[in-house]
Design an enzyme around this catalytic site. Structure first.
Site, mmCIF file in Angstrom:
data_model
loop_
_atom_site.group_PDB
_atom_site.id
_atom_site.type_symbol
_atom_site.label_atom_id
_atom_site.label_comp_id
_atom_site.label_asym_id
_atom_site.label_seq_id
_atom_site.Cartn_x
_atom_site.Cartn_y
_atom_site.Cartn_z
ATOM 1 C CG ASP A 1 -9.319 4.201 0.548
ATOM 2 O OD1 ASP A 1 -8.959 5.173 1.659
ATOM 3 O OD2 ASP A 1 -8.715 3.366 -0.075
ATOM 4 C CG ASP B 1 -1.632 1.276 1.332
ATOM 5 O OD1 ASP B 1 -1.716 2.041 0.455
ATOM 6 O OD2 ASP B 1 -2.464 1.184 2.523
#
Lengths: 177, 618
Positions: B205, B25
């Site tokens: 998100d 990520d």
């Protein structure tokens, strides 16, 4: 691994070559085909495998998009029969249909000008109903009567109505967002 | 016919041999690396047990001085050489980033900006690669071996330039990119598999610098993205920035130097975090000129200052719901991802919109990396038959510039990838041999409102009368969401075919190299397609000719008929063989030998049409 790119979309999904369609079966076949051919299945494969899977998976998506949209499906069925729907060239629409189009457009413009989302949503569902009726006619024209000229006209009409649908969607978005 | 047969010698991994793969990520604020080991997924910690790596790189005259926590510790002392939130600059030009308060000296470059550092001019791709390299080293040290590949996550709303930049950064760091995976989709995998979720889910998100929302349909092992939307320039950083501006206003200050800007932004972030669990906090700092700042800051003030930012996230949410053709009431669960969703007023806004408490049982900082690791494990070939299927979409429409500065959409947003679409164009001048092609991404109608991805010129079109050439432009979007465009002239025997990978700020020589590369690859898979197309075209010509002969055979004399029949037979023969060019040449020949016949038919048809009419009727 082999993928037959020459199959037509119905053959690919193992469906009868008809306008009437079982959506559940279509979706189940779609998932089964993607489960087999999606590039994620070949991420560690050779270059050739990855290229083939990209092409096959693209083809499956293309076929799925064509079959699940009534207009695209009708157009595709007609193309299989060698009939061109002439959506770009044949603009000779029945007078009452054109009049109706103008009325639709006025209603959309009014709804947009008054920023009336509820009215626009209402128009949208009315339009969807009319499109649904035309799709039933298409099923009759294509699967039963095999009157391809009439079906081609229905496709041209639906094309107009899709544009209206798009316009209503754009109008709603412009008011909301 | 066009049956592609490829058999490969055993490419698969030896049984039971676990291939090391990670999910990364690459975040605006923090980055993480995770992997699947003996069936369980975990984020890999550094030597001090910390899993979060601050996405910060400090440069000195000798190069990379520090990455992560050490670099973060340097940022107040040396702000101009400490690069934070570099993700906001990926694939972006100076005009894209607006008036964001940063202490950097930018270099304007075509396509993507660059940054002045003590170690020289660095592109965001290089800075990102330094972060990725640190994570790669951490993973290899921890797993005790070389990685076969990595899944790198990107915001779902990233456009082509931003995705391409991320992939380039990974390559530069020496990583084999198994896939670019959309962050909300990664979160959905981690959440869905962990909870056996079925139904319609929304992933909200809000990261440090980007906002994404995705609507997914989860059914027995299939993760199907229905729609995605977002804002690639909106995140937790913007909340810090608001606080920073408020402090300046309170203290009656205007422009600060780089050091003080960084200091106040850091204090702003700390205040934001403190207000997650407290109703009031203090913002205190001593500026470089000795001036002391100490102000009280309350939750109410914070929420009022940033209410518009929270509102700004709701528009893409509503758009995604509309695109997925559902309403908030149809949603089975809303999963919150990203550190910025810890802010209570963000949670409240989501809860109000959906009428249900959002799901927060996974660590919002880790869930994306965990999902990416699970996907990496599958892509590396470690899973058996019962793995899942991921069907993702392209976030923004792709199109071409047409007359009048308008954009014609070729692939609409939220199309399932991989996808391809072809569009045909024609020349508008007699003898025109070149055509400019401008590829754009975005939803707006005008060229200037969309992102320009690539411009290239298709040369070598055979000179013809206006409108006779048929140029087919094909867009192919792969499973990474990356676009390639190819164009070719269809109507002539000669084929001009090129493929371009649109990217940021490509130099001419780079494009030249790419063209040569793509020609090589394109030739491989085009042979089959070319053959199939040549056969289809030839077949329709063959049938048309046979029909015409059946109807109007009396219009040709015996000698002409013999020539046509010979060419017809030859064409049928060529169609049975595998040489596309031979088919095309023979089809051309058939066109030639039937030209006179066609002209006579036309005359006859006109005469028939006129028969029985007086001149006055016409």
């Amino acid at each position: 691994m082999t993928f037959d790119f020459a199959q037509n979309h119905f053959e690919l999904f193992q469906l009868p070559i008809l306008f009437a369609l079982d959506n559940k079966q279509l979706d189940a076949q779609y998932r089964a085909l993607q489960a087999e051919w999606h590039p994620d299945r070949f991420a560690s494969g050779s270059d050739a495998e990855r290229r083939l899977s990209l092409q096959a998976s693209t083809q499956v998506n293309e076929a799925w998009q064509t079959l699940r949209s009534p207009v695209a499906r009708a157009r595709y069925l007609l193309a299989l029969q060698g009939v061109d729907t002439q959506e770009e060239t044949n603009t000779a629409m029945p007078m009452d249909f054109l009049m109706n189009q103008m009325i639709w457009r006025e209603h959309i413009a009014e709804g947009k000008a008054s920023q009336n989302v509820e009215r626009l949503e209402e128009l949208n569902s009315e339009l969807r109903e009319e499109m649904g009726a035309l799709e039933s006619e298409l099923a009759q024209q294509l699967d039963v009567a095999q009157d391809f000229a009439a079906a081609a006209l229905s496709v041209r009409k639906l094309r107009f109505m899709e544009k209206l649908d798009q316009e209503i969607g754009d109008a709603i978005e412009s008011v909301l967002f | 016919m066009a049956l592609l047969q490829i058999s490969e010698p055993g490419m698969s991994a030896a049984p039971h041999q676990h291939r090391l793969a990670v999910g990364i990520d690459l975040g605006t604020t923090n980055s993480l690396v995770a992997t699947v080991r003996s069936g369980s997924t975990a984020c890999l910690p550094d030597s001090e047990g910390r899993t979060l790596l601050p996405s910060v790189v400090h440069y000195s005259a000798s190069g990379v001085d520090a990455v992560g926590h050490k670099a973060q510790a340097r940022q107040n002392a040396d702000p101009a050489n400490t690069i934070v939130s570099v993700k906001r600059f990926m694939g972006r030009g100076l005009k894209d980033i607006g008036d964001l308060a940063t202490p950097y000296r930018f270099v304007e470059e075509p396509g993507m900006l660059k940054l002045h550092t003590a170690a020289g001019i660095k592109s965001p791709v290089e800075v990102s690669a330094d972060i990725l390299r640190t994570l790669k080293d951490r993973a290899e040290a921890s797993l005790g071996g070389e990685l076969v590949g990595a899944v790198i996550t990107v915001p779902a709303y990233f456009d082509d330039a931003q995705r391409q930049a991320t992939k380039d950064a990974a390559k530069l760091a020496g990583l084999n990119v198994l896939r670019l995976l959309n962050e909300p989709t990664a979160a959905a995998i981690a959440y869905g598999l962990d909870n056996g979720a079925e139904g319609t889910y929304v992933i909200y998100d809000l990261g440090g610098g980007t906002f994404d929302v995705s609507v997914l349909e989860l059914t027995r092992g299939v993760f199907e993205v229905k729609a995605t939307s977002g804002d690639s320039q909106l995140g937790g950083d913007d909340f810090d920035h608001r606080i920073h501006c408020w402090v300046l206003e309170q203290a009656g200050l205007s422009q600060l130097n780089a050091h003080d800007t960084r200091l106040l932004l850091t204090r702003a972030r700390e205040a934001k975090e403190a207000l997650t669990d407290h109703d009031v906090t203090h913002i205190a700092a001593t500026l470089s000129d000795g001036q002391a700042i100490d102000v009280e800051f309350t939750v109410a003030q914070f929420q009022q200052l940033t209410a518009h930012l929270v509102q700004k996230t709701l528009t893409p949410v509503k758009k995604a719901l509309r695109d997925a053709k559902i309403t908030a009431a149809d949603v089975n669960g809303v999963v919150l991802v990203g550190g910025a969703t810890r802010m209570p007023h963000v949670r409240q806004a989501v809860e109000t919109l959906f009428g249900q408490t959002p799901l927060t049982n996974l660590d919002p900082d880790k869930v994306v990396a965990l999902g990416a690791a699970m996907q990496a494990d599958v892509l590396a070939g470690n899973k058996g038959e019962d793995d899942w299927l991921l069907l993702d979409v392209i976030p923004l429409s792709l199109g071409l510039e047409t007359m009048g500065d308008l954009v014609e959409k070729v692939i609409p947003r939220n199309s399932t990838i991989p996808t391809a679409r072809a569009q045909e164009f024609t020349t508008f001048k007699d003898g025109q041999t070149a055509m400019a092609i401008h590829v754009l991404q975005g939803e707006r109608e005008m060229v200037r409102d969309c992102r320009s991805l690539a411009r290239f010129e298709l040369r070598g079109i055979p000179p013809m009368v206006a409108g006779a050439a048929r140029i087919r432009v094909t867009f192919q979007v792969d499973a990474d969401g990356l676009l390639s465009v190819s164009a070719r002239e269809m109507s002539s025997g000669i084929e001009a075919s090129i493929a371009v990978k649109p990217s940021y700020g490509l130099g001419d020589d780079e494009i030249g190299r790419m063209l040569i590369d793509s020609m090589k690859h394109a030739n491989d898979d085009m042979t089959q397609r070319k053959l199939a197309e040549a056969r289809v075209d030839a077949l329709s010509l063959l049938q048309a000719t046979q029909n015409a002969l059946a109807l109007d055979g009396d219009l040709v004399d015996a000698e002409e008929r013999a020539v046509i029949d010979a060419v017809l037979a030859n064409l049928q023969q060529k169609m049975a063989a595998d040489d596309a060019d031979a088919i095309r040449i023979t089809a051309e020949k058939l066109n030639e030998v039937t030209a006179t016949f066609a002209a006579r038919r036309m005359d006859a048809a006109v005469k028939r049409g006129l028969a029985g009419h007086k001149i006055g009727d016409l």
